[in-house]
Design a protein around this motif. Structure first.
Motif, mmCIF file in Angstrom:
data_model
loop_
_atom_site.group_PDB
_atom_site.id
_atom_site.type_symbol
_atom_site.label_atom_id
_atom_site.label_comp_id
_atom_site.label_asym_id
_atom_site.label_seq_id
_atom_site.Cartn_x
_atom_site.Cartn_y
_atom_site.Cartn_z
ATOM 1 N N VAL A 97 -5.340 -3.417 -6.476
ATOM 2 C CA VAL A 97 -4.993 -4.720 -5.922
ATOM 3 C C VAL A 97 -4.492 -5.670 -7.007
ATOM 4 O O VAL A 97 -3.567 -6.446 -6.800
ATOM 5 N N LYS A 98 -5.086 -5.567 -8.193
ATOM 6 C CA LYS A 98 -4.715 -6.491 -9.264
ATOM 7 C C LYS A 98 -3.260 -6.361 -9.662
ATOM 8 O O LYS A 98 -2.652 -7.301 -10.135
ATOM 9 N N GLU A 99 -2.705 -5.155 -9.509
ATOM 10 C CA GLU A 99 -1.313 -4.962 -9.902
ATOM 11 C C GLU A 99 -0.374 -5.073 -8.716
ATOM 12 O O GLU A 99 0.826 -4.899 -8.862
ATOM 13 N N ALA A 100 -0.953 -5.337 -7.542
ATOM 14 C CA ALA A 100 -0.118 -5.315 -6.342
ATOM 15 C C ALA A 100 0.684 -6.594 -6.226
ATOM 16 O O ALA A 100 0.257 -7.661 -6.657
ATOM 17 N N ASP A 101 1.849 -6.434 -5.634
ATOM 18 C CA ASP A 101 2.745 -7.561 -5.480
ATOM 19 C C ASP A 101 3.171 -7.597 -4.018
ATOM 20 O O ASP A 101 3.574 -6.581 -3.454
ATOM 21 N N LEU A 102 3.018 -8.738 -3.393
ATOM 22 C CA LEU A 102 3.232 -8.851 -1.957
ATOM 23 C C LEU A 102 4.625 -8.381 -1.537
ATOM 24 O O LEU A 102 4.803 -7.701 -0.543
ATOM 25 N N ARG A 103 5.613 -8.718 -2.369
ATOM 26 C CA ARG A 103 6.990 -8.355 -2.041
ATOM 27 C C ARG A 103 7.152 -6.837 -2.024
ATOM 28 O O ARG A 103 7.715 -6.259 -1.112
ATOM 29 N N GLU A 104 6.568 -6.230 -3.039
ATOM 30 C CA GLU A 104 6.699 -4.778 -3.133
ATOM 31 C C GLU A 104 5.985 -4.097 -1.962
ATOM 32 O O GLU A 104 6.503 -3.169 -1.360
ATOM 33 N N ILE A 105 4.805 -4.612 -1.633
ATOM 34 C CA ILE A 105 4.072 -4.017 -0.506
ATOM 35 C C ILE A 105 4.871 -4.153 0.784
ATOM 36 O O ILE A 105 4.972 -3.236 1.585
ATOM 37 N N GLY A 106 5.496 -5.319 0.930
ATOM 38 C CA GLY A 106 6.325 -5.535 2.114
ATOM 39 C C GLY A 106 7.439 -4.508 2.198
ATOM 40 O O GLY A 106 7.718 -3.946 3.271
ATOM 41 N N LEU A 107 8.087 -4.231 1.073
ATOM 42 C CA LEU A 107 9.164 -3.232 1.074
ATOM 43 C C LEU A 107 8.614 -1.851 1.417
ATOM 44 O O LEU A 107 9.209 -1.112 2.203
ATOM 45 N N LEU A 108 7.472 -1.526 0.833
ATOM 46 C CA LEU A 108 6.881 -0.213 1.115
ATOM 47 C C LEU A 108 6.517 -0.092 2.588
ATOM 48 O O LEU A 108 6.713 0.944 3.226
ATOM 49 N N MET A 109 5.998 -1.191 3.161
ATOM 50 C CA MET A 109 5.649 -1.176 4.586
ATOM 51 C C MET A 109 6.874 -0.939 5.454
ATOM 52 O O MET A 109 6.783 -0.422 6.557
ATOM 53 N N ALA A 110 8.028 -1.360 4.946
ATOM 54 C CA ALA A 110 9.259 -1.161 5.712
ATOM 55 C C ALA A 110 9.881 0.200 5.428
ATOM 56 O O ALA A 110 10.936 0.526 5.953
ATOM 57 N N GLY A 111 9.231 0.986 4.570
ATOM 58 C CA GLY A 111 9.734 2.331 4.328
ATOM 59 C C GLY A 111 10.688 2.436 3.166
ATOM 60 O O GLY A 111 11.313 3.482 2.963
ATOM 61 N N VAL A 112 10.822 1.363 2.398
ATOM 62 C CA VAL A 112 11.688 1.427 1.223
ATOM 63 C C VAL A 112 10.813 1.795 0.034
ATOM 64 O O VAL A 112 9.863 1.085 -0.280
ATOM 65 N N ASP A 113 11.081 2.908 -0.599
ATOM 66 C CA ASP A 113 10.167 3.319 -1.661
ATOM 67 C C ASP A 113 10.513 2.603 -2.959
ATOM 68 O O ASP A 113 11.420 1.778 -3.043
ATOM 69 N N ARG A 114 9.773 2.907 -4.014
ATOM 70 C CA ARG A 114 9.864 2.093 -5.214
ATOM 71 C C ARG A 114 11.218 2.163 -5.891
ATOM 72 O O ARG A 114 11.616 1.269 -6.612
ATOM 73 N N GLY A 115 11.916 3.249 -5.679
ATOM 74 C CA GLY A 115 13.249 3.351 -6.264
ATOM 75 C C GLY A 115 14.288 2.629 -5.416
ATOM 76 O O GLY A 115 15.462 2.636 -5.739
ATOM 77 N N GLY A 116 13.851 2.010 -4.331
ATOM 78 C CA GLY A 116 14.787 1.312 -3.465
ATOM 79 C C GLY A 116 15.420 2.210 -2.426
ATOM 80 O O GLY A 116 16.306 1.805 -1.693
ATOM 81 N N GLU A 117 14.953 3.455 -2.336
ATOM 82 C CA GLU A 117 15.518 4.382 -1.350
ATOM 83 C C GLU A 117 14.785 4.250 -0.032
ATOM 84 O O GLU A 117 13.568 4.079 -0.015
ATOM 85 N N MET A 118 15.497 4.360 1.050
ATOM 86 C CA MET A 118 14.841 4.397 2.363
ATOM 87 C C MET A 118 14.164 5.749 2.509
ATOM 88 O O MET A 118 14.758 6.782 2.264
ATOM 89 N N ALA A 119 12.937 5.719 2.909
ATOM 90 C CA ALA A 119 12.272 6.985 3.210
ATOM 91 C C ALA A 119 12.758 7.477 4.557
ATOM 92 O O ALA A 119 13.203 6.698 5.386
ATOM 93 N N CYS A 120 12.718 8.754 4.741
ATOM 94 C CA CYS A 120 13.110 9.207 6.072
ATOM 95 C C CYS A 120 12.105 10.167 6.633
ATOM 96 O O CYS A 120 11.141 10.505 6.007
#
Lengths: 362, 508
Positions: B485-508
């Protein structure tokens, strides 16, 4: 909440309660019986009889004499046993409406013992017939139970269909292979040996079956309220998803409940042939298995209440038979039964609402 | 002051045993986004259901643009320009977007001219930045897209008073952000937008004015510019809220729950969990973030033996418990607080005593020979009711008569009193009032301190940030990533929740 009509400042309002107390249910039951009698009176009147006289005659026939009381008790026995079975199954939302067929199969199995092992000593004979009667009914309900538990087959349809098979099977036996050669083609089996008859209360037709019924009611009550298995049945009947969540084996319990439910109805069949008729014959039950459903529902599936309600319905039956002797149509009994059920269901619904006359804004 | 577009005066609405609204006043003007704020059960949805004609008020008056109205059906409200987007969408799934929008409007002649309808929809869509594909079938759309269809539908019907009931519950933070822009656009166009919510940061980011309800009563209407989160909380709750302090950091102990490449199907037979891997340790709370419907239910059911895993392995305290019956998993010390409290977690028609033993009736503790020992059960129930401060009309009353917060206390008390090794908590505070939420957070943290491993599923990111040690983001049945949690960032979590992984790729 529903405003039925509004005056200037005061309104009549329905309020819904979540539960109804046993006392208000009892009041509903009494009122329902009175209303049912009123409805029945109309039909009696149409048949040109005086309703009050008919009711008085019916009451006297079932309670007014030692013979009447004895008959009422005798007819309460199968209603009680089958009603307990139905109540148990309904507790788990298993709609076993096959008590009628299970009565026939219980009677059939008990009769088989009496006919094929006539030399058994009395104690062993009765015990064997009891077990056979229970097993006959139990197997007959277990088959739909297995189909329901394993494959989700609707038990309402299977138990109902099984009734016809059982009744026709008994018919086949009493007309065919088991028919008493001495009876000149009457649909009856030979008379049981004395050792296969349930002892009766001296001077009456009340037989040991009443004891089975009362014991079964008390045991069932204790099982439901005080044992782990009874607890599982109550939880499963209230919420299947909660039962799964609690790790209850629902499949096994469905089969077990159906088995016991049918077994109790089977005992009713055994008690009829061994306690009343002394033989197997056509039409051993005038629909006890169906009336037992009404008994169970009106008793709110409570085993102890089943005992009381079964006496109520048996007195109706006895009174109805008597009424036929003075020419009142037999259908009066079914009319009264149906009307009682109708009014109780409606009354129970209404007892959930309280009518209040309140000021607006209260 | 300019004339109110909507004015509700002294609205009172009773339900059996509940006063849902009591003399509520509510005023909205054109051109504003007006938040209707309150805890669950404060009467927000009831009030808006009265406004859109679903319920009739027992007392009170409604004025629309100065004219007194009386609605006898939602149709009357629609004709007055009131449109509501409900929490549960009312769309016909096999129909196209255009067909759904046309449905319920009076715009169709005997012969459907879909081209004209589609053009009209596209105009609306462009005007307010609501992107939709008119020809797509509704079942193909994401939840966010379906919501846009609902909004266009009300606009198409000519609504100039738009009501949205908790619209962000099903959205990722980014989607919510976008929705807010649209709502502001609609308001600027001279329409009135009413937003039902209990989330304070939403209110602060989008609303112009805020009306607060509490226990069915009107508390205040304030302007956003002149207020702050602190004051709003006070208005909403009626008192100052102490912060639940997270207990000191622990070093997590050994692995309690481990899932390895678990695959499971949902009720329809489609994959719900895809190669799901996750571990939860002693003294650790792992929060699962994700938009509802991404496999949360299936995940908790698979762990608790209520759903079969198609493949993969589940270890509890090192023991392989894959596809073991629920009973064995309970006996291994797993507590489960299910989403469906009343019905699954508790049996509505049974009383407190019966419900207390739902998980432990098999064990010797509550048995005397072959019989249930009701006196020791009663003793236990009494002590739990006291310890967890459960309000009840009596131990022998069916639990369905209890309030939501106290039901959850009862459920929680039963689940934690046997010192579980693992607690699976699904939406543990959903729909509860603030004091119950606080209490439940407190209990979960206390269990963590005692050494329990906790897997918590929540739709409330604030809750996860407050309680969890680690966050795992769930998207379409997969773990998109886990992080402390300490390293978590709301924006990043939001992207992950939308299926965009850390490299910016859409998961399928």
């Amino acid at each position: 909440m529903l405003s039925v009509f509004e005056k200037k400042k005061r309104i009549l309002r329905f309020e819904r309660k979540l539960t109804i107390s046993p006392l208000s249910y009892l009041i509903v039951l009494v009122i329902s019986i009175l209303l049912a009698l009123a409805v029945g009176a109309i039909f009696i009147r149409i048949n040109s009889f005086n309703p009050l006289e008919v009711y008085q005659f019916m009451f006297e026939s079932s309670f007014g004499s030692a013979y009447g009381i004895s008959e009422t008790v005798v007819k309460a026995i199968p209603l009680m046993l089958a009603g307990l079975g139905v109540a148990l199954a309904f507790r788990m939302l298993l709609w076993n409406i096959g008590a009628e067929g299970q009565i026939y199969m219980g009677a059939f199995a008990a009769t088989a013992i009496a006919l094929y092992l006539p030399r058994l000593p009395a104690g062993i004979m009765i015990t064997a017939m009891l077990l056979a009667g229970f097993a006959g009914g139990a197997i007959w309900s277990l088959i739909p139970g297995i189909m329901r538990a394993r494959a989700g087959v609707n038990e309402i349809i299977t138990t109902l269909m099984f009734n016809y098979i059982a009744i026709l099977w008994v018919n086949y036996l009493v007309f065919g292979p088991w028919s008493d050669p001495a009876s000149f083609n009457q649909p009856i089996t030979p008379k049981f040996p004395v050792s296969a008859m349930l002892p009766t209360l001296p001077g009456s037709r009340i037989h040991l079956g009443i004891f089975f019924g009362l014991v079964a009611a008390i045991v069932l009550y204790l099982v439901l309220t005080h044992t782990r298995w009874g607890y599982e049945v109550r939880v499963t009947g209230e919420s299947e998803s909660a039962a799964k969540y609690a790790g209850i084996n629902i499949t096994r319990n469905i089969m077990l409940v159906m088995l016991i439910s049918g077994g109790l109805a089977g005992l009713a069949g055994m008690a009829e042939v061994a306690g009343v008729l002394g033989r197997l014959q056509q039409n051993i039950s005038p629909g006890y298995g169906y009336t037992a459903i009404l008994v169970a529902i009106l008793a709110k599936l409570n085993p102890l209440a089943v005992v009381i309600v079964s006496f109520l319905f048996s007195s109706l039956l006895v009174g109805g038979y008597a009424a036929q002797t003075i020419g009142v149509p037999a259908a009066i009994v079914s009319t009264l039964q149906g009307a009682i059920l109708f009014f109780v269901l409606a009354g129970e619904f209404m007892a959930r609402f309280r009518l209040r006359y309140v000021r607006r804004g209260d | 002051m300019e004339q109110a577009t909507v004015e509700m005066r002294n609205i009172t609405k009773r339900f059996p045993g509940v006063l849902a609204n009591e003399r509520v006043n509510f005023k909205v003007t054109a051109g504003e986004v007006h938040a209707l704020l309150g805890e669950n059960g404060a009467g927000k949805t009831t009030l808006m259901s009265i406004l859109c004609g679903l319920y009739r008020a027992d007392e009170g008056e409604i004025f629309i643009k100065g004219k007194k109205v009386s609605f006898s059906s939602p149709r009357d409200a629609i004709n007055m320009g009131i449109g509501m987007v409900h929490q549960h969408f009312r769309l016909v799934r096999p129909f196209t977007v255009a067909e759904n929008i046309l449905l319920g409007s009076n715009d169709a002649g005997f012969i459907l001219d879909m081209d004209r309808v589609e053009k009209k929809i596209e105009n609306l869509s462009k005007k307010y930045g609501l992107k939709v594909d008119t020809k797509a079938k509704v079942w193909q759309l994401s939840i966010g897209e379906q919501q846009r269809v609902e909004i266009i539908k009300t606009l198409y019907q000519g609504a100039d008073i738009l009501i949205l009931d908790e619209p962000t519950a099903v959205l990722t933070p980014q989607e919510a952000e976008e929705l807010f822009k649209v709502l502001q656009q609609i308001a600027q166009d001279g329409k009135a937008v009413i937003l039902i919510t209990h989330k304070l940061n939403e209110v602060m980011s989008v609303a112009d004015r805020i009306t607060v309800l509490r226990n069915g009563k009107f508390v205040a209407t304030v302007e956003k510019k002149k207020t702050n989160i602190h004051e709003l909380t006070k208005l909403m709750v009626g008192r100052e809220m102490p912060e639940v302090k997270k207990a000191e950091d622990f070093s997590p102990g050994g692995v309690v729950l481990e899932l390895k490449n678990v695959n499971a199907l949902n009720d329809k037979g489609y994959p719900a969990l895809r190669n799901f891997s996750l571990s939860v340790h002693e003294r650790e709370i792992v929060g699962i973030a994700g938009v509802a419907g991404n496999g949360q239910r299936e995940l908790t059911e698979v762990i608790n033996g209520l759903r079969l895993a198609e493949s993969g392995e589940i270890f509890i305290l090192g023991k392989n418990m894959t596809n073991r019956p629920a009973q064995e998993i309970i006996d291994a010390g797993v507590a489960f607080i299910p989403e469906d409290r009343l019905g699954m977690g508790l049996v509505p028609n049974l009383n407190i005593l019966d419900n207390i033993i739902l998980k432990s009736y098999r064990k010797g503790l509550f048995l005397k020979g072959p019989f249930l020992d009701w006196s020791s059960i009663r003793e236990k129930a009494e002590s739990l009711v006291k310890e967890f401060d459960i309000k009840t009309p009596g131990l022998n009353h069916p639990v369905k008569t209890m309030s939501g917060g106290h039901l959850q206390r009862l459920l929680l008390s039963r689940e934690v009193h046997s010192s579980p090794k693992l607690i699976v908590a699904v939406y543990p505070t959903r729909g509860l009032d603030v004091s119950a939420v606080e209490f439940i957070h407190h209990v979960l943290l206390a269990q963590r301190a005692k050494g329990a491993a906790i897997l918590m599923i929540s739709e409330d990111l604030d809750e996860i940030f407050k309680l969890a040690d680690r966050i795992a983001v769930l998207y379409e049945g997969k773990v998109m990533g886990t992080m402390p949690v300490k390293e978590a960032d709301l924006r990043e979590i939001g992207l992950l929740m939308a299926g965009v992984d850390r490299g910016g790729e859409m998961a399928c």
